[in-house]
Write a protein that holds these residues in place. Sequence first.
Motif, short mmCIF file in Angstrom:
data_model
loop_
_atom_site.label_atom_id
_atom_site.label_comp_id
_atom_site.label_asym_id
_atom_site.label_seq_id
_atom_site.Cartn_x
_atom_site.Cartn_y
_atom_site.Cartn_z
N ALA A 1 0.89 -1.17 0.10
CA ALA A 1 -0.03 -0.17 0.07
C ALA A 1 0.71 1.28 0.27
O ALA A 1 1.88 1.47 0.72
CB ALA A 1 -0.79 0.03 1.29
N ARG B 1 -1.42 8.15 -0.36
CA ARG B 1 -1.71 9.39 -1.50
C ARG B 1 -2.55 10.08 -0.74
O ARG B 1 -3.43 9.75 -0.19
CB ARG B 1 -2.22 8.77 -2.79
N SER C 1 -3.56 3.27 -1.36
CA SER C 1 -3.67 2.77 -2.59
C SER C 1 -2.76 1.77 -3.20
O SER C 1 -1.71 1.67 -2.45
CB SER C 1 -3.66 3.95 -3.67
#
Length: 94
Positions: A3, A6, A87
């Motif tokens: 992961a 962001r 993300s």
Amino acid sequence: MTAVLRPHPLCGVFDAGAELYVARLPDGPIIALDEVSALIWRSAGTGSRADVIATVAEATGEKPDAIAQYIHAFLDDLVARGLLVASAAAEDVP
């Protein structure tokens, strides 16, 4: 899958080098990030949490094990405030 954190799509960022401010839009609050906090923010989107820790350790001369818990706590706080989201890393996306 690794992961990467962001900025949230509803996060406003003003980055003028020495000054970095972030806010969840439209209501804020506006958060001013100091030198190390700004370094963590800028590093968050470039790799995993381990990469962020390594970057900060190199820049500050601290040992990664000595700062890891503080960096994790700071990143967790930014996620909880809705400023960062996790993300998939680019190399993990088919």
